[in-house]
Scaffold this motif. Structure first.
Motif, mmCIF file in Angstrom:
data_model
loop_
_atom_site.group_PDB
_atom_site.id
_atom_site.type_symbol
_atom_site.label_atom_id
_atom_site.label_comp_id
_atom_site.label_asym_id
_atom_site.label_seq_id
_atom_site.Cartn_x
_atom_site.Cartn_y
_atom_site.Cartn_z
ATOM 1 N N GLU A 108 -19.795 -6.536 -20.180
ATOM 2 C CA GLU A 108 -20.550 -6.379 -21.433
ATOM 3 C C GLU A 108 -21.088 -4.958 -21.591
ATOM 4 O O GLU A 108 -21.131 -4.422 -22.699
ATOM 5 C CB GLU A 108 -21.703 -7.380 -21.508
ATOM 6 N N HIS A 154 -12.989 -5.509 -24.787
ATOM 7 C CA HIS A 154 -12.974 -6.559 -23.759
ATOM 8 C C HIS A 154 -11.559 -6.838 -23.242
ATOM 9 O O HIS A 154 -11.402 -7.465 -22.191
ATOM 10 C CB HIS A 154 -13.549 -7.858 -24.317
ATOM 11 N N ALA A 212 -18.038 -2.950 -22.638
ATOM 12 C CA ALA A 212 -17.618 -3.233 -24.020
ATOM 13 C C ALA A 212 -18.656 -2.709 -25.016
ATOM 14 O O ALA A 212 -18.307 -2.265 -26.114
ATOM 15 C CB ALA A 212 -17.388 -4.728 -24.209
ATOM 16 N N HIS A 227 -15.871 -3.757 -30.234
ATOM 17 C CA HIS A 227 -16.436 -4.321 -29.003
ATOM 18 C C HIS A 227 -15.485 -5.355 -28.394
ATOM 19 O O HIS A 227 -15.187 -5.317 -27.193
ATOM 20 C CB HIS A 227 -17.792 -4.957 -29.339
ATOM 21 N N MET A 252 -17.453 -10.494 -24.047
ATOM 22 C CA MET A 252 -18.252 -11.683 -24.152
ATOM 23 C C MET A 252 -18.807 -11.825 -25.557
ATOM 24 O O MET A 252 -18.621 -10.974 -26.387
ATOM 25 C CB MET A 252 -19.408 -11.614 -23.161
ATOM 26 N N ARG A 253 -19.490 -12.914 -25.752
ATOM 27 C CA ARG A 253 -20.037 -13.119 -27.080
ATOM 28 C C ARG A 253 -20.960 -11.970 -27.437
ATOM 29 O O ARG A 253 -21.761 -11.512 -26.654
ATOM 30 C CB ARG A 253 -20.804 -14.447 -27.136
ATOM 31 N N PHE A 254 -20.811 -11.494 -28.630
ATOM 32 C CA PHE A 254 -21.492 -10.284 -29.036
ATOM 33 C C PHE A 254 -22.476 -10.630 -30.136
ATOM 34 O O PHE A 254 -22.108 -11.110 -31.186
ATOM 35 C CB PHE A 254 -20.450 -9.284 -29.528
ATOM 36 N N TYR A 293 -26.298 -6.160 -22.461
ATOM 37 C CA TYR A 293 -25.632 -5.303 -23.451
ATOM 38 C C TYR A 293 -26.323 -3.942 -23.554
ATOM 39 O O TYR A 293 -25.677 -2.899 -23.522
ATOM 40 C CB TYR A 293 -25.646 -5.957 -24.839
ATOM 41 N N GLU A 324 -14.024 -12.756 -27.053
ATOM 42 C CA GLU A 324 -12.757 -12.218 -26.580
ATOM 43 C C GLU A 324 -11.993 -13.240 -25.749
ATOM 44 O O GLU A 324 -12.584 -13.978 -24.964
ATOM 45 C CB GLU A 324 -13.005 -10.961 -25.739
HETATM 46 ZN ZN LIG Z 1 -18.980 -8.691 -25.335
#
Ligand SMILES: [Zn+2]
Length: 541
Positions: free
Chosen positions: A415, A396, A418, A392, A1-3, A474, A367
């Motif tokens: 998350e 994913h 990852a 990371h 996912m968005r990191f 996270y 991702e």
């Molecule tokens: Zn992520």
């Protein structure tokens, strides 16, 4: 996912706690009235025509699938036989599970100057639940306000007959009414025409993965994606939650043909199996995905590439020429991550994996199956942030893409995995001090939430994590896997990682599956650990 970077965390918390969405409001076109009886009027050819053309065009083929003994298994099923090219040879037999997956055939023409995609899609939909479906449900993700663009279905048929449709939630949920309910196990053929349009230079305001900017035209989720069928019956019809990743979908097979102006390079999920000139200015390319949760489509212009190979998987790094060192670094980190995760989790089964530099701006990385997007600011700095983010996002591929979970309900599953992969990555390259500092970063995140009295169970859905999404999903998510490792020991933790991947590959798992696989790996009872971390907000540090 968005990191998200730690340094962005405070800003985000302020934004989220003050109820301000992370993107500013943007004027959008009024929703169109669905007109499903309108003629398609598309410049693209029908799927069957395209396939026939490629079957007869032999002179200009690229990456022609190598015949293997196992390909003969699918001789009576040309759609699946074509998918062999997307798999590593040792994993071709995974395609024997093809009956469990929906099949998409998409043909589309790209107009970069207008940021527009016109397409036709055929998808074979099987009712995989125990109850009849009165309708078929799709997500039109680009109509979510965060995307700042549009996706409109301009015609639709089921088994060749035009059908009524409806939408909800800003047109982000779309359904087709069935004349007769689709019975369990039965299959229908859906055809749709659609038009998608992305914004341009909008990454500071909207979701950068659906945008044209800085040499990358990223068209994530450009087509109608079938909603997930729920095991208990019906469809996942929840509205899309901004917090966390958008897409919740099941594994499918994609056969996608794209017409693109010759100045642009296509970067997609899966591998290219054919390319030819349509006109002097337009090239046609066909891709197959292998079993994947969605099909990512991007086009680059002016980016450089460097590539290599790890255990049979071709890796390609696309970067801005001004960031050549970072572009090569991204390739090297991807190679290392793939080697480390192949060893720790089990092998990535697909033939290709690509990393693209782009203008994400409001997040660091994202991702997609077979493709990860990394923000250009990390390339400009070319420091540890680039390495950590690439590791990371590569993780994913296992956790989100191959092993699926409900990103809008149990985001911690992928998350957390990852994020903990960052520690496994740094351990894997022998940078134990960096691994410890990553772990300490997650501990700090979580401690701050706890000290503010805002600790919650990991099982809390993202919609209820306003202001604490990152530190819980996270931070606490990664720490759960560290606690599990400490509780069951290194050998059992390794068995857990490998068994969880082997069991979950191409499937959709839930937290209870993770608990069961972990308990089997250690031969022990983990109810207390799971209760303290996942089901309650007991003090765990
Ligand atoms: Zn992520």
């Amino acid at each position: 996912m968005r990191f998200w970077l730690l340094m962005l965390l405070l800003v985000l918390m302020l934004l989220l706690t003050s109820c301000t969405p992370f993107v500013a409001a943007q004027r959008r076109d009024p929703p169109p009235v669905p007109d499903l009886l309108a003629p398609a009027a598309l410049a693209v050819v029908q799927p069957s025509t395209v396939v026939a053309e490629y079957e007869t065009a032999s002179a200009d083929r690229q990456a022609k699938p190598t015949p293997t003994p196992t390909a003969a298994l699918f001789a009576d099923d040309p759609f699946v036989a074509a998918q062999v090219a997307a798999m590593l040879p040792a994993y071709v037999t995974d395609l024997e599970q093809a009956a469990a997956w929906e099949r998409y055939t998409i043909v589309a023409a790209l107009s970069p100057g207008e940021q527009r995609v016109r397409g036709r899609m055929q998808v074979l939909v099987t009712n995989r639940t125990a109850t009849p479906h009165p309708r078929l449900v799709f997500h039109l993700y680009p109509n979510h306000p965060d995307f700042g663009g549009r996706l409109d279905v301009t015609s639709a048929t089921i088994n060749g007959v035009p059908v009524a449709s409806g939408t909800a939630y800003d047109d982000s949920l779309f359904w087709l009414e069935l004349a007769q309910p689709l019975l369990p196990g039965a299959t229908v053929e859906v055809e749709m025409s659609f038009v998608a349009r992305t914004p341009r230079n909008a990454s500071a305001r909207t979701f950068g993965a659906f945008n044209q900017e800085a040499g990358l035209w990223s068209m994530a989720n450009f087509y109608p994606i079938l909603a997930r069928q729920r095991p208990e019956g019906g469809w996942d019809e929840r509205p899309i939650e901004s917090r966390g990743d958008f897409v919740v979908s099941s594994t499918a097979l994609y056969d996608v043909t794209i017409d693109v102006p010759v100045e642009w390079t296509l970067v997609t999920t899966g591998v290219g199996v054919a390319r030819e000139a349509v006109t002097p200015g337009v090239r046609r390319e066909r891709f197959v995905s292998g079993p994947q949760r969605e099909f990512y489509l991007g086009a680059t212009r002016g980016l450089a590439q460097v590539s290599s190979d790890v255990a049979g998987t071709r890796i390609i790094s696309h970067y801005q020429p001004a960031h050549a060192e970072a572009g090569k670094r991204a390739l090297q980190v991807t190679e290392q991550a793939l080697r480390i995760f192949n060893a720790r989790y089990g092998q990535y089964p697909l033939a290709e994996l690509e990393v693209i530099e782009g203008a994400m701006t409001t997040f660091l990385g994202m991702e997609y199956p077979g493709v990860v997007l990394i923000d250009q600011q990390l390339y400009a700095r070319n420091a540890r942030g680039l390495e950590t983010t690439v590791a990371h996002e590569i993780a994913h591929q296992w956790w989100y893409s191959l092993v699926g979970n409900d990103a809008q309900g149990e985001a911690w599953l992928d998350e957390g995995m990852a994020s903990y992969a960052q520690i496994l990555y740094y351990e894997g390259i022998g940078a134990f001090d960096v691994a410890l500092s990553e772990l300490e970063g997650f501990r700090d995140m979580y401690r701050q939430v706890r000290e503010r009295g805002r600790d919650v169970p990991l099982a809390t859905p993202p919609s209820e994590l306003r202001g604490i999404y990152v530190p819980i999903v996270y931070g606490k998510g990664a720490l759960f896997f560290h606690a599990l490792r400490a509780e069951i020991g290194e050998a059992a933790f390794t068995r857990f990682l490998q068994n969880y991947y082997a069991f979950g590959r191409y499937r959709d798992l839930v937290g209870d599956d993770l608990l069961r696989v972990a308990e089997e790996a250690c031969g022990c009872d983990l109810d207390r650990l799971y209760r303290d971390w996942v089901l309650t907000a007991a003090p765990v540090l």
